[in-house]
Structures are given as C-alpha cells and as structure tokens.
Write an enzyme that holds these catalytic residues in place. Sequence first.
Site, short mmCIF file in Angstrom:
data_model
loop_
_atom_site.label_atom_id
_atom_site.label_comp_id
_atom_site.label_asym_id
_atom_site.label_seq_id
_atom_site.Cartn_x
_atom_site.Cartn_y
_atom_site.Cartn_z
N HIS A 31 33.38 41.42 39.41
CA HIS A 31 33.63 40.16 38.70
C HIS A 31 32.47 39.21 38.99
CE1 HIS A 31 35.31 36.20 37.89
NE2 HIS A 31 36.06 36.82 37.00
N GLU A 54 32.03 39.62 30.41
CA GLU A 54 32.39 38.25 30.76
C GLU A 54 31.13 37.42 30.95
OE1 GLU A 54 36.57 37.81 32.52
OE2 GLU A 54 35.20 38.17 34.15
#
Length: 249
Positions: free
Chosen positions: A97, A169
């Site tokens: 992430h 992302e």
Amino acid sequence: MSRALIYAANWKMHHAPGAARAFMERFLAVTAPAPGRSLWFFPPAISLGSVVAAAAGRPDISIGAQNVHWEPKGAFTGEISIPMVQEAGARVVLIGHSERRHLFGETDEQVARKSVAVLKAGLQPLACLGETLAEREGGRTEHVILRQLEPLLDKVPPADWERLVLAYEPVWAIGTGRNATPDDAAQVHELIRFTVSRRGVPGRIPILYGGSVNTGNVLALLARPELDGVLVGGASLDADGWAELVGLG
Ligand code: PGA
C-alpha cells in the site's frame, strides 16, 4: 453490474477489536451476499480474529492482513508473519500500500518478495501500485507503474498470477477527496494489463482502483469495464456507509 467485482475495505489504523466486532454486526445485519460480489476487509492485525469470527458463515466475505513479513518466523520485532495471519483466518493480504511504501520505506523488491511468499502460502495477495502527484505531473506515471511492476513480473511465476490481484492507487488520490477520473484509472489499468500479458502471463488479471472512492463516484468508476472493483479507505469505516457503497454497482 453483471461482472465479478471486489469491494475491498482498508481500515488502516482504525477499529480495534471491539469496534471491529460492532462494525461487522451492523454491516452483516444490513447486507446479504450478492452474486458476483466479493467483499474483502483489511482490519488492523489485532482485529483480524474478531472480524473473522463475526464473518463466519458469509462466503462472500474474505478477511485479510494489511501487511506481512516475507519470512515465516524469526527475529523481526514488530513484524507479523504469513502463518500467523493465516492461523487468525486471513485469506488475503494487502501488499505495498502506498502508505507502506511512502511512510515506511517499503521497496518494489520487498513488495514482490511479500507477494511471492503470500502466494506460496496459498493466500491471495492484493498488491498496490501507483504514482505520486509529482510523478504524474512530471509525465512519469507510465515509467513508475512499469518500475513497480517489474520485480513482480520477475519474481512471480506466470502460473501464480492467476491468484494475484492488483490495485491501482494513485498516491495523490488517497485520502485527498480527489479521485482519478474513470478515464485516467482505466488508462492505467490497461497499461498494467498490456504489460503483464506481453510478459507471458495468461488470462486477465483483476485490477481494483483505489483513491477517494465514495458513494458519489463509485458508479462512474465501475462503469468502466477495465476496473474489477475498488479499494476503499475512508468510506469503508462506517458500517452503514460501507453497506450503502457495496450495494451500488
Ligand atoms: P481512501 O484510501 O479511500 O481513503 O482514499 C484508499 C486506500 O488508501 O486504500
């Protein structure tokens, strides 16, 4: 929407075991399994057990860890291993992430190493990619995405890609209220798919979009067939709000 979609909730450092249990009780009371829809939850590691227990009996729900170490055990203070999260009931693992990469210095190599270890253990990795604002504005989005993909392509055997899920992302869209447009997201998803298939990976890999997804923009994003679901932070923290979002589309 008729195609299979994954709605992934990344709770980050929110919802201790008690709050996580209360969330799940409410969420389960107001949702039912829907055909073609998978719901993934990434609670903090300490809340894995309570979310797994609460979601027992809901085959549409998979629970996962937000991070793991690639070694199965050892002197790694503060880390958590794949066998540990597996024993707690995790079936999926979020890897790389942008907060892990940018706040904690995780490298492309480490992301690949973790993905390989997770696949080897029989769990499913959700590996994240994405450029920063400076990189996008400098016209380097493609370069960055390819650089991030490279170690994964190098280390994950083509047959294992069948179980790998990616999330695009863009860093500038995470927690900022500024989502990528459906066109921008679709373009990067296609770039990823093209790159992966050119390297001999068979089939079509699922790619989620993440970054300021909410009830107001999820339909427009998922209207693009290049997107196979969404990875959501802020808008996944409230049980009723998350139930509403996963009910759209
Ligand atoms: P956000 O976070 O939905 O709050 O932008 C997304 C993520 O970090 O996965």
